[in-house]
Design an enzyme around this catalytic site. Sequence first.
Site, PDB file in Angstrom:
ATOM      1  N   PRO A 126      -2.387 -11.984  10.413  1.00  0.00           N
ATOM      2  CA  PRO A 126      -2.757 -11.720  11.812  1.00  0.00           C
ATOM      3  C   PRO A 126      -3.001 -10.235  12.016  1.00  0.00           C
ATOM      4  O   PRO A 126      -2.337  -9.409  11.389  1.00  0.00           O
ATOM      5  CB  PRO A 126      -1.518 -12.168  12.601  1.00  0.00           C
ATOM      6  N   ASP A 127      -3.956  -9.892  12.855  1.00  0.00           N
ATOM      7  CA  ASP A 127      -4.160  -8.479  13.210  1.00  0.00           C
ATOM      8  C   ASP A 127      -3.260  -8.199  14.413  1.00  0.00           C
ATOM      9  O   ASP A 127      -3.517  -8.673  15.530  1.00  0.00           O
ATOM     10  CB  ASP A 127      -5.635  -8.209  13.540  1.00  0.00           C
ATOM     11  N   ILE A 128      -2.193  -7.466  14.154  1.00  0.00           N
ATOM     12  CA  ILE A 128      -1.158  -7.275  15.182  1.00  0.00           C
ATOM     13  C   ILE A 128      -1.717  -6.488  16.371  1.00  0.00           C
ATOM     14  O   ILE A 128      -1.535  -6.877  17.530  1.00  0.00           O
ATOM     15  CB  ILE A 128       0.067  -6.542  14.581  1.00  0.00           C
ATOM     16  N   LYS A 135       9.958 -16.740 -10.403  1.00  0.00           N
ATOM     17  CA  LYS A 135       9.026 -15.734 -10.942  1.00  0.00           C
ATOM     18  C   LYS A 135       7.894 -16.417 -11.714  1.00  0.00           C
ATOM     19  O   LYS A 135       8.154 -17.259 -12.583  1.00  0.00           O
ATOM     20  CB  LYS A 135       9.802 -14.772 -11.849  1.00  0.00           C
ATOM     21  N   ASN A 184       0.847  -1.197   0.000  1.00  0.00           N
ATOM     22  CA  ASN A 184       0.000   0.000   0.000  1.00  0.00           C
ATOM     23  C   ASN A 184       0.879   1.241   0.000  1.00  0.00           C
ATOM     24  O   ASN A 184       2.101   1.143  -0.003  1.00  0.00           O
ATOM     25  CB  ASN A 184      -0.953  -0.022   1.200  1.00  0.00           C
ATOM     26  N   PHE A 212      -4.005   3.122  15.023  1.00  0.00           N
ATOM     27  CA  PHE A 212      -4.311   4.150  14.027  1.00  0.00           C
ATOM     28  C   PHE A 212      -5.395   3.607  13.108  1.00  0.00           C
ATOM     29  O   PHE A 212      -5.491   2.384  12.913  1.00  0.00           O
ATOM     30  CB  PHE A 212      -3.065   4.497  13.200  1.00  0.00           C
TER      31      PHE A 212
HETATM   32  O1  C5P Z   1      -8.489  -2.556  10.655  1.00  0.00           O
HETATM   33  P1  C5P Z   1      -7.531  -1.488  10.248  1.00  0.00           P
HETATM   34  O2  C5P Z   1      -6.462  -1.951   9.312  1.00  0.00           O
HETATM   35  O3  C5P Z   1      -8.161  -0.227   9.765  1.00  0.00           O
HETATM   36  O4  C5P Z   1      -6.842  -1.084  11.621  1.00  0.00           O
HETATM   37  C1  C5P Z   1      -5.796  -0.169  11.667  1.00  0.00           C
HETATM   38  C2  C5P Z   1      -4.973  -0.380  12.911  1.00  0.00           C
HETATM   39  O5  C5P Z   1      -4.739  -1.770  13.115  1.00  0.00           O
HETATM   40  C3  C5P Z   1      -3.605   0.222  12.780  1.00  0.00           C
HETATM   41  O6  C5P Z   1      -3.170   0.599  14.077  1.00  0.00           O
HETATM   42  C4  C5P Z   1      -2.764  -0.910  12.225  1.00  0.00           C
HETATM   43  O7  C5P Z   1      -1.394  -0.752  12.525  1.00  0.00           O
HETATM   44  C5  C5P Z   1      -3.386  -2.105  12.928  1.00  0.00           C
HETATM   45  N1  C5P Z   1      -3.362  -3.355  12.159  1.00  0.00           N
HETATM   46  C6  C5P Z   1      -2.580  -4.394  12.613  1.00  0.00           C
HETATM   47  N2  C5P Z   1      -2.569  -5.587  11.942  1.00  0.00           N
HETATM   48  C7  C5P Z   1      -3.325  -5.763  10.838  1.00  0.00           C
HETATM   49  C8  C5P Z   1      -4.114  -4.702  10.361  1.00  0.00           C
HETATM   50  C9  C5P Z   1      -4.116  -3.516  11.045  1.00  0.00           C
HETATM   51  O8  C5P Z   1      -1.901  -4.214  13.614  1.00  0.00           O
HETATM   52  N3  C5P Z   1      -3.282  -6.919  10.209  1.00  0.00           N
END
Ligand code: C5P
Length: 423
Positions: free
Chosen positions: A321-323, A291, A210, A345
Amino acid sequence: MNQSQQKTILLGITGGIAAYKICDLARQLVRAGHKVKVVMTAAATQFVGPATFRALTNNPVATELFDDPAAPINHINLAEEADLMLIAPATANVIAKLTHGRADDLLTTTALAFQGRLLIAPAMNTQMYLDPATQANLKTLEQRGVTLIGPATGQLACGDSGPGRMVEADELFDKVAECVHSSTLLAGKKVLISAGPTREYLDPVRYLSNRSSGKMGLALAREALRAGAGVQLVLGPVTEPVPVDPHLTRRDVVSAEDMHACMTEAAPKADLIICTAAVSDYRPSEYSSSKIKKPVQPQAQSGFVAPVTLIAPIVSLTENPDILAGLGQMKVEGKLRSDAVIVGFAAETDNMEASAAEKLERKGADFLVANDVSATDIGFESEQNAVTIFGKTAVGVDVLRRLEKSSKTLIARQILETVYPRG
Ligand code: C5P
């Protein structure tokens, strides 16, 4: 005053009658235990002699770019040594030069090289102050993170009355003291910051990513360092310059999974965790170590091309994973410091407030900083931002502060002051 509150204050004095008030300020700062260095423009020396400041500060006073043969690049030494720089009185001329990055004498060269907190106290005739050029210059400086002190309104040396008077020495002293205090806001604290994008490779040359530049996370890292913290930065691939500082540890990562591993490992020791990274929500389910080739079109026979429909490859994706949510969960499970503060954020394009409040709850963050990325002049890749900070209040999740458009440096400073209030 303890040692961490003793700072090196650089006073830049320009040519205004109010220069005499700086004698009292210098004396107060020295008495408060600070090391005070003075730089004067040639015009300033017409109002007060350098010998006065030499005596008050017990330090040499610099006036010329090349006046010290022992320190031929004195402006860099002065800029690096200072914790805070105050230019007072700041004339319309020096304000214009600062706005345009001109560096044609020792004071402006030092100010340009100085990377810490810069304060300026304008002092000039009312018409000069109200002139649209000066107003625009002051606005630009403020948006870059410069702190303006005054001017006050009253009787001016030229006989006019109106805005343009430099504020009194006591007010300057209080402002410096307040800034020095906020620069010890995070003294001894460990701050963990994720920044930048992640890259999710399909093969050795192609990836999903992104537009995140990492600028907001880097501004937070710089401001946290300035506030006395030890910073661990977990950084996705960015091209922005990264501060080099003995109190900063940098871990470079590429994918969301790498970032997740680093953040999870470092989090238990952190006092403040700030997730600014724009983490890719998905990664390709499969990685090809060579490739991926485009399918070969069947050979044309005797000038006749058979109609063929090429099937474009389909990339199937797996959720990352959502960190942030993982760190929120670690806090619930008692795996983080009990007083650890977690800041997320949220970059939103619509329905910003409702989404941000929902995200704060769902991910277990203590604060959520939301910005509208549909605006092209702020947010992604920009030097500026405008954000809304959400937090938990007695009545549930609510807006704590709206920070209007300004430099990411100033936004970062205000975020830290909001999520980690002193006392
Ligand atoms: O759900 P969204 O991507 O909008 O959430 C944004 C927040 O979640 C940010 O703080 C981003 O660093 C964190 N995030 C994360 N892991 C992910 C996606 C988002 O830590 N896979």
